[in-house]
Design a protein around this motif. Structure first.
Motif, PDB file in Angstrom:
ATOM      1  N   ARG A 132       9.638  -1.350  -5.549  1.00 14.70           N
ATOM      2  CA  ARG A 132       8.973  -1.435  -4.156  1.00 14.70           C
ATOM      3  C   ARG A 132       7.448  -2.157  -4.272  1.00 14.70           C
ATOM      4  O   ARG A 132       6.858  -2.209  -5.081  1.00 14.70           O
ATOM      5  CB  ARG A 132       8.493   0.236  -4.301  1.00 14.70           C
ATOM      6  CG  ARG A 132       8.373   0.873  -2.843  1.00 14.70           C
ATOM      7  CD  ARG A 132       8.244   2.257  -3.005  1.00 14.70           C
ATOM      8  NE  ARG A 132       7.280   2.633  -4.015  1.00 14.70           N
ATOM      9  CZ  ARG A 132       7.474   3.537  -5.046  1.00 14.70           C
ATOM     10  NH1 ARG A 132       8.908   3.786  -5.476  1.00 14.70           N
ATOM     11  NH2 ARG A 132       6.667   3.835  -5.990  1.00 14.70           N
ATOM     12  N   HIS A 164       4.066  -2.721  -1.733  1.00 12.17           N
ATOM     13  CA  HIS A 164       3.372  -2.493  -0.474  1.00 12.17           C
ATOM     14  C   HIS A 164       2.901  -3.552   0.390  1.00 12.17           C
ATOM     15  O   HIS A 164       3.036  -4.648  -0.064  1.00 12.17           O
ATOM     16  CB  HIS A 164       1.913  -1.617  -0.945  1.00 12.17           C
ATOM     17  CG  HIS A 164       1.480  -1.063   0.240  1.00 12.17           C
ATOM     18  ND1 HIS A 164       0.640  -1.656   0.955  1.00 12.17           N
ATOM     19  CD2 HIS A 164       1.416   0.201   0.764  1.00 12.17           C
ATOM     20  CE1 HIS A 164      -0.081  -0.891   1.932  1.00 12.17           C
ATOM     21  NE2 HIS A 164       0.594   0.407   1.605  1.00 12.17           N
ATOM     22  N   MET A 204       0.566  -4.749   1.682  1.00 13.85           N
ATOM     23  CA  MET A 204      -0.482  -5.369   1.383  1.00 13.85           C
ATOM     24  C   MET A 204      -0.514  -6.630   0.358  1.00 13.85           C
ATOM     25  O   MET A 204      -1.487  -7.541   0.306  1.00 13.85           O
ATOM     26  CB  MET A 204      -1.617  -4.457   0.862  1.00 13.85           C
ATOM     27  CG  MET A 204      -2.187  -3.577   1.995  1.00 13.85           C
ATOM     28  SD  MET A 204      -2.990  -4.326   3.439  1.00 13.85           S
ATOM     29  CE  MET A 204      -4.659  -4.791   2.771  1.00 13.85           C
ATOM     30  N   TRP A 205       0.812  -6.413  -0.394  1.00  9.21           N
ATOM     31  CA  TRP A 205       0.915  -7.478  -1.216  1.00  9.21           C
ATOM     32  C   TRP A 205       1.873  -8.590  -0.597  1.00  9.21           C
ATOM     33  O   TRP A 205       2.332  -9.521  -1.425  1.00  9.21           O
ATOM     34  CB  TRP A 205       1.638  -6.764  -2.391  1.00  9.21           C
ATOM     35  CG  TRP A 205       0.779  -6.223  -3.344  1.00  9.21           C
ATOM     36  CD1 TRP A 205       0.827  -4.710  -3.554  1.00  9.21           C
ATOM     37  CD2 TRP A 205      -0.371  -6.401  -4.230  1.00  9.21           C
ATOM     38  NE1 TRP A 205      -0.067  -4.281  -4.490  1.00  9.21           N
ATOM     39  CE2 TRP A 205      -1.005  -5.341  -4.732  1.00  9.21           C
ATOM     40  CE3 TRP A 205      -0.740  -7.790  -4.631  1.00  9.21           C
ATOM     41  CZ2 TRP A 205      -1.910  -5.368  -5.994  1.00  9.21           C
ATOM     42  CZ3 TRP A 205      -1.734  -7.981  -5.519  1.00  9.21           C
ATOM     43  CH2 TRP A 205      -2.415  -6.669  -6.096  1.00  9.21           C
ATOM     44  N   PHE A 255       3.037 -11.829  -3.159  1.00 10.45           N
ATOM     45  CA  PHE A 255       1.980 -12.248  -4.134  1.00 10.45           C
ATOM     46  C   PHE A 255       2.029 -12.026  -5.569  1.00 10.45           C
ATOM     47  O   PHE A 255       2.394 -11.082  -5.591  1.00 10.45           O
ATOM     48  CB  PHE A 255       0.333 -11.792  -3.638  1.00 10.45           C
ATOM     49  CG  PHE A 255       0.056 -11.862  -2.415  1.00 10.45           C
ATOM     50  CD1 PHE A 255       0.596 -12.947  -1.523  1.00 10.45           C
ATOM     51  CD2 PHE A 255      -0.832 -10.986  -1.606  1.00 10.45           C
ATOM     52  CE1 PHE A 255       0.048 -13.036  -0.143  1.00 10.45           C
ATOM     53  CE2 PHE A 255      -1.288 -11.156  -0.374  1.00 10.45           C
ATOM     54  CZ  PHE A 255      -0.717 -12.128   0.212  1.00 10.45           C
ATOM     55  N   GLY A 283       0.111 -11.140  -7.629  1.00  9.38           N
ATOM     56  CA  GLY A 283      -0.574 -10.080  -8.044  1.00  9.38           C
ATOM     57  C   GLY A 283       0.059  -8.665  -8.022  1.00  9.38           C
ATOM     58  O   GLY A 283      -0.238  -7.567  -8.560  1.00  9.38           O
ATOM     59  N   LYS A 291       4.360   6.601  -0.987  1.00  8.71           N
ATOM     60  CA  LYS A 291       3.515   7.554  -0.338  1.00  8.71           C
ATOM     61  C   LYS A 291       3.894   7.250   1.169  1.00  8.71           C
ATOM     62  O   LYS A 291       4.086   8.390   2.156  1.00  8.71           O
ATOM     63  CB  LYS A 291       1.961   7.461  -0.218  1.00  8.71           C
ATOM     64  CG  LYS A 291       1.214   8.015  -1.600  1.00  8.71           C
ATOM     65  CD  LYS A 291      -0.118   7.738  -1.597  1.00  8.71           C
ATOM     66  CE  LYS A 291      -0.692   8.063  -2.904  1.00  8.71           C
ATOM     67  NZ  LYS A 291      -2.085   7.442  -2.941  1.00  8.71           N
ATOM     68  N   THR A 292       3.944   6.039   1.770  1.00  2.13           N
ATOM     69  CA  THR A 292       4.424   5.714   3.161  1.00  2.13           C
ATOM     70  C   THR A 292       5.253   4.994   3.123  1.00  2.13           C
ATOM     71  O   THR A 292       5.138   3.553   3.210  1.00  2.13           O
ATOM     72  CB  THR A 292       2.924   5.283   3.864  1.00  2.13           C
ATOM     73  OG1 THR A 292       1.863   5.810   3.812  1.00  2.13           O
ATOM     74  CG2 THR A 292       3.224   5.112   5.316  1.00  2.13           C
ATOM     75  N   ASP A 337       5.523   1.365   4.834  1.00  4.56           N
ATOM     76  CA  ASP A 337       4.693   0.311   4.605  1.00  4.56           C
ATOM     77  C   ASP A 337       5.152  -0.241   3.509  1.00  4.56           C
ATOM     78  O   ASP A 337       4.435  -1.163   2.766  1.00  4.56           O
ATOM     79  CB  ASP A 337       3.165   0.968   4.291  1.00  4.56           C
ATOM     80  CG  ASP A 337       2.641   1.208   5.708  1.00  4.56           C
ATOM     81  OD1 ASP A 337       3.042   0.623   6.747  1.00  4.56           O
ATOM     82  OD2 ASP A 337       1.639   2.077   5.727  1.00  4.56           O
ATOM     83  N   GLU A 353      -2.185   1.577  -1.851  1.00  2.00           N
ATOM     84  CA  GLU A 353      -1.581   3.400  -2.089  1.00  2.00           C
ATOM     85  C   GLU A 353      -1.021   3.156  -3.265  1.00  2.00           C
ATOM     86  O   GLU A 353      -0.052   4.279  -3.825  1.00  2.00           O
ATOM     87  CB  GLU A 353      -0.197   3.614  -0.824  1.00  2.00           C
ATOM     88  CG  GLU A 353      -1.191   3.612   0.553  1.00  2.00           C
ATOM     89  CD  GLU A 353      -0.135   4.046   1.543  1.00  2.00           C
ATOM     90  OE1 GLU A 353       1.021   3.879   1.439  1.00  2.00           O
ATOM     91  OE2 GLU A 353      -0.589   4.554   2.606  1.00  2.00           O
ATOM     92  N   PRO A 401      -5.249 -11.480  -3.560  1.00  8.16           N
ATOM     93  CA  PRO A 401      -5.616 -10.277  -4.374  1.00  8.16           C
ATOM     94  C   PRO A 401      -4.919 -10.555  -5.624  1.00  8.16           C
ATOM     95  O   PRO A 401      -3.699 -10.635  -5.731  1.00  8.16           O
ATOM     96  CB  PRO A 401      -5.255  -8.952  -3.462  1.00  8.16           C
ATOM     97  CG  PRO A 401      -4.266  -9.624  -2.603  1.00  8.16           C
ATOM     98  CD  PRO A 401      -4.633 -11.170  -2.131  1.00  8.16           C
ATOM     99  N   PRO A 430      -4.283  -8.620  -9.711  1.00 15.59           N
ATOM    100  CA  PRO A 430      -4.230  -7.402 -10.255  1.00 15.59           C
ATOM    101  C   PRO A 430      -5.818  -6.723 -10.936  1.00 15.59           C
ATOM    102  O   PRO A 430      -6.355  -7.485 -11.319  1.00 15.59           O
ATOM    103  CB  PRO A 430      -3.130  -7.495 -11.499  1.00 15.59           C
ATOM    104  CG  PRO A 430      -3.097  -8.803 -11.750  1.00 15.59           C
ATOM    105  CD  PRO A 430      -3.509  -9.621 -10.505  1.00 15.59           C
ATOM    106  N   ASP A 464      -6.608 -14.196  -7.613  1.00 20.16           N
ATOM    107  CA  ASP A 464      -5.754 -15.115  -8.099  1.00 20.16           C
ATOM    108  C   ASP A 464      -5.933 -16.575  -7.114  1.00 20.16           C
ATOM    109  O   ASP A 464      -6.127 -16.294  -5.917  1.00 20.16           O
ATOM    110  CB  ASP A 464      -4.341 -14.775  -7.647  1.00 20.16           C
ATOM    111  CG  ASP A 464      -3.658 -14.070  -8.706  1.00 20.16           C
ATOM    112  OD1 ASP A 464      -4.396 -13.846 -10.003  1.00 20.16           O
ATOM    113  OD2 ASP A 464      -2.550 -13.235  -8.771  1.00 20.16           O
TER     114      ASP A 464
END
Lengths: 135, 206
Positions: free
Chosen positions: A27, A29, A31-32, A40, A42, A72-73, A76, B102, B142, B144, B149
């Protein structure tokens, strides 16, 4: 025995060896994700601490939708897949089946090993998107 | 009578002197070149002054005057200007608060972002000074655990540099040639000064 019946009976889940040809769901999110939908580097990290592993689900006991619904969501989150053999080829990474009774997740699998820049960049090259997030 | 004549002469001299001054100022104004003329490559006013000064004191300005007609902005190569824009737009990363994904990821500190800014700017300027070249701006992403990065992907090569959240930790990097894979890959730490990092940007642009 049906898995749900086994759950009710409190049967322990043994660790199993995962063949190289099997798939792992992960999974991610939103935002990544970049504007192009790519993940990403990261996003590939051990949670909750560096000594833990990167959480994924083994295809044998989970579907991509189930993996997403554990968020959680869920809406998303995207789901990506890895071929186990490819993950094992990434520097310093090992794939271990770690079923989790607490969260009732028999598919839970950890990718252990330091997520240094090399591992993260290589992981970002070998995944395939399975479920994308809606814009 | 004598007094009157003396006064007349004095007045006339004053007027002459005033007219003379006016004429002189007018001619000086005429001679004063326009702003654009100063910067003309063919016939530069400052070049003329420079030559005069050179003759007088025997020294020469090390900077040719023709270069002054370009503004400082023109002199910043476009790659560095693009880099500045990318760095500025990456400030948005600071808006990410704790648990922004999250999954418990921490937010990003101003200190880490400043370290990124300094790293990129110092290296871009060093590279420009020494090699008259500049790397393409990276994706500032972003990373970790509050780290940031920097990701470059050229047609030939890919490079990931991580700027850690902790000031005591060193920057780490991994890069490889897309065709060669991990063979001849570069990996390690210690990129904190421009002298340490110069080679990696030359490698990336190769």
């Amino acid at each position: 025995m049906d898995f749900s019946v086994a759950d009710e009976l409190g049967v322990t889940w043994e660790r199993q060896d995962i063949p190289d040809i099997d798939l792992l769901w992960m999974r991610v999110h939103r935002m990544w994700l970049g504007a192009d939908g790519k993940v990403f580097p990261g996003a590939f990290k051990n949670r909750p601490s560096d000594k833990d592993g990167m959480s994924t689900d083994w295809q044998k006991y989970a579907t991509p939708e189930q993996t997403r619904n554990r968020a959680k969501t869920p809406k998303d989150n995207a789901v990506i897949q890895f071929v186990v053999g490819a993950v094992r080829k990434v520097a310093d990474q090992t794939v271990v089946h770690t079923p989790d009774r607490a969260t009732n997740n028999r598919a839970h699998t950890d990718v252990y090993g330091e997520k240094h820049t090399e591992a993260r960049l290589q992981l970002s090259r070998i995944y395939t998107p399975v479920i994308s997030v809606e814009p | 009578m004598i007094e009157f004549v003396a006064n007349e002469i004095a007045e006339s001299k004053k007027a002459q002197s005033f007219r003379g001054r006016q004429t002189h100022i007018a001619s000086w104004r005429k001679e004063l070149p326009s702003r654009w003329l100063w910067y003309d490559k063919e016939r530069s006013y400052y070049d003329h002054l420079r030559t005069k000064a050179h003759r007088r004191v025997g020294c020469a300005s090390p900077v040719p005057v023709s270069r002054h007609r370009f503004s400082a902005h023109t002199y910043i190569p476009s790659a560095i200007r693009n880099l500045r824009e990318v760095i500025e737009s990456s400030r948005t990363i600071l808006k990410l608060q704790n648990d922004w994904d999250e999954q418990g990821s921490p937010g990003y500190s101003g200190f880490t972002w400043k370290r990124v800014e300094k790293f990129l700017t110092d290296n871009a300027l060093q590279l420009w000074r020494r090699h008259k070249t500049c790397f393409e701006p990276p994706r500032v992403l972003p990373g970790p655990d509050g780290s940031i990065d920097l990701h470059w992907r050229t047609p030939k090569r890919e490079l990931l540099i991580n700027v850690p959240a902790s000031s005591t930790e060193q920057l780490s990097y991994y890069g490889d040639d897309i065709a060669e894979g991990t063979e001849n890959a570069i990996r390690g730490k210690k990129l904190d000064t421009p002298a340490d990092a110069e080679w990696i940007f030359l490698w990336l642009m190769n």
